[in-house]
Write an enzyme that holds these catalytic residues in place. Structure first.
Site, short mmCIF file in Angstrom:
data_model
loop_
_atom_site.label_atom_id
_atom_site.label_comp_id
_atom_site.label_asym_id
_atom_site.label_seq_id
_atom_site.Cartn_x
_atom_site.Cartn_y
_atom_site.Cartn_z
N HIS A 61 -5.94 -4.41 -0.98
CA HIS A 61 -7.24 -5.06 -1.18
C HIS A 61 -7.41 -5.54 -2.62
O HIS A 61 -8.12 -6.52 -2.86
CB HIS A 61 -8.37 -4.11 -0.79
CG HIS A 61 -8.59 -4.00 0.68
ND1 HIS A 61 -9.84 -3.89 1.25
CD2 HIS A 61 -7.71 -4.00 1.72
CE1 HIS A 61 -9.72 -3.82 2.57
NE2 HIS A 61 -8.43 -3.88 2.87
N VAL A 65 -7.01 -10.32 -3.67
CA VAL A 65 -8.25 -11.00 -4.05
C VAL A 65 -8.04 -11.80 -5.34
O VAL A 65 -7.95 -13.02 -5.32
CB VAL A 65 -9.43 -10.02 -4.18
CG1 VAL A 65 -10.69 -10.75 -4.66
CG2 VAL A 65 -9.70 -9.37 -2.82
N GLY A 67 -5.37 -11.00 -7.42
CA GLY A 67 -4.08 -10.52 -7.88
C GLY A 67 -4.16 -9.04 -8.20
O GLY A 67 -5.24 -8.44 -8.19
N ASP A 69 -4.80 -6.69 -10.35
CA ASP A 69 -5.40 -6.57 -11.69
C ASP A 69 -6.45 -5.47 -11.78
O ASP A 69 -7.20 -5.40 -12.75
CB ASP A 69 -6.02 -7.90 -12.11
CG ASP A 69 -7.23 -8.29 -11.26
OD1 ASP A 69 -7.45 -7.65 -10.20
OD2 ASP A 69 -7.95 -9.22 -11.66
N SER A 71 -9.19 -5.19 -10.37
CA SER A 71 -10.58 -5.66 -10.33
C SER A 71 -11.37 -4.94 -9.24
O SER A 71 -12.60 -4.86 -9.32
CB SER A 71 -10.62 -7.18 -10.12
OG SER A 71 -9.83 -7.57 -9.02
N THR A 183 1.37 2.24 10.02
CA THR A 183 2.01 3.45 10.56
C THR A 183 1.35 4.72 10.04
O THR A 183 1.46 5.78 10.66
CB THR A 183 3.52 3.45 10.24
OG1 THR A 183 4.14 4.54 10.92
CG2 THR A 183 3.80 3.59 8.75
N ASP A 238 7.09 5.61 8.94
CA ASP A 238 8.32 5.28 9.67
C ASP A 238 8.07 4.04 10.52
O ASP A 238 7.04 3.39 10.40
CB ASP A 238 8.76 6.47 10.54
CG ASP A 238 7.67 6.96 11.48
OD1 ASP A 238 6.77 6.16 11.83
OD2 ASP A 238 7.71 8.13 11.89
#
EC number: 1.11.1.7
Length: 310
Positions: A61, A65, A67, A69, A71, A183, A238
């Site tokens: 996430h 958005v 990169g 960084d 944020s 997974t 896995d």
């Protein structure tokens, strides 16, 4: 560990980012940095192994958005953290604890963006996933706005999901591998409740879902707010997720579609049949994702507190 040749190839995919990022970036400025991160993640994993899913979600996430960084970590009523899709992101306290120890050892040296990247990497290994080297040297962003958050939901089409990744320089193999992080994922029951009750207004469950899974999820959601996205080995990193969706046991609609869509079903089959191949591809995808729109050099800052701009 990822071989040099793999990183060499990735350099030509993200040349600007990799010109500044490198494995062992803190080897001189803060040689104990990665050990500090690893130890605190290990402690947290011992208490709650779902930390792997939480950190993967946080890392994804954040990177998709503005990169990678950090944020997402900013506390504000109008920051990325306040956006609806980020309401389920957690383990900010773990990042705070790691940052506090790093500031005590090496003040104003290790970025929050690198902390999230390294902590995610370490949590994956603890859950039985691959152990790999990842370049560091990211810097923290100075902008965080909730209006910038536009992340795909669980009903997105496969083509839409793949485009979301390819728009960031990743490919279809990367997209399917990164979705394979489900997974160890958990999904809020509200994200798939229609699939087990009244799918698209039909009054019946989604016919593409195994009826036994429908029954199981109904029982789970009567007593809990969420369910494991991999009903076979929910805490183990896995390739069982891919085996499950090939058996019509995908919990989220987009996950189930991966197994039948012509664009991705062949990749799903390859990952389902070869755990080692899936893990290698996941490492490649994580390294590539970790270089998306990063700030390096003199751009951005090294936050002293991950929740606030300096």
């Amino acid at each position: 560990m990822m071989k040099f040749s793999s990183l060499f190839v990735l350099f030509f995919i993200f040349p600007i980012a990799f010109a500044q990022l490198r494995v062992g970036f803190y080897s001189r400025s803060c040689p104990q940095a990665e050990t500090i991160v690893r130890n605190l993640v290990r402690q947290r994993f011992g208490v709650d192994p779902t930390v792997t899913a939480a950190l993967l979600r946080m890392h994804f996430h954040d990177c998709f958005v503005r990169g990678c960084d950090a944020s997402l970590l900013i506390d504000s009523t109008n920051s990325e953290k306040a956006a609806g899709p980020n309401g389920s992101v957690r383990e900010f306290d773990l990042i705070d604890r790691i940052k506090a120890q790093l500031e005590a050892a090496c003040p104003s040296t290790v970025s929050c963006a690198d902390i999230v990247t390294l902590a995610t990497r370490d949590s994956v290994a603890l859950a039985g996933g691959p152990s790999y080297s990842i370049p560091t040297g990211r810097r923290d962003g100075r902008v965080s706005n909730n209006v910038d958050v536009a992340l795909p939901g669980p009903t997105i089409s496969v083509s839409g999901a793949v485009s979301f990744f390819t728009n960031k320089g990743l490919n279809t193999f990367d997209a399917v591998a990164l979705l394979g992080a489900h997974t160890v994922g958990q999904g809020n029951c509200g994200l798939f409740s229609d699939r087990i009750t009244n799918f698209q207004g039909t009054g019946r469950p989604d016919s593409s879902m195994d009826p036994a899974l429908v029954t199981s999820l109904r029982n789970t959601c009567r007593n809990s707010a969420s369910a494991a996205l991999d009903q076979s080995t929910p805490l183990r990193f896995d390739n069982q997720f891919f085996k499950q969706i090939r058996r019509r046991r995908g919990v989220l609609q987009v996950d189930q579609r991966l197994a039948s869509d012509p664009q991705t079903r062949g990749i799903v089959a390859r990952y389902a049949n070869n755990n080692a191949f899936f893990k290698r591809q996941f490492v490649r995808a994580m390294v590539k994702m970790g270089a998306v729109d990063v700030l390096t050099g003199r751009n951005g800052e090294i936050r002293r507190n991950c929740r606030r701009f300096n």
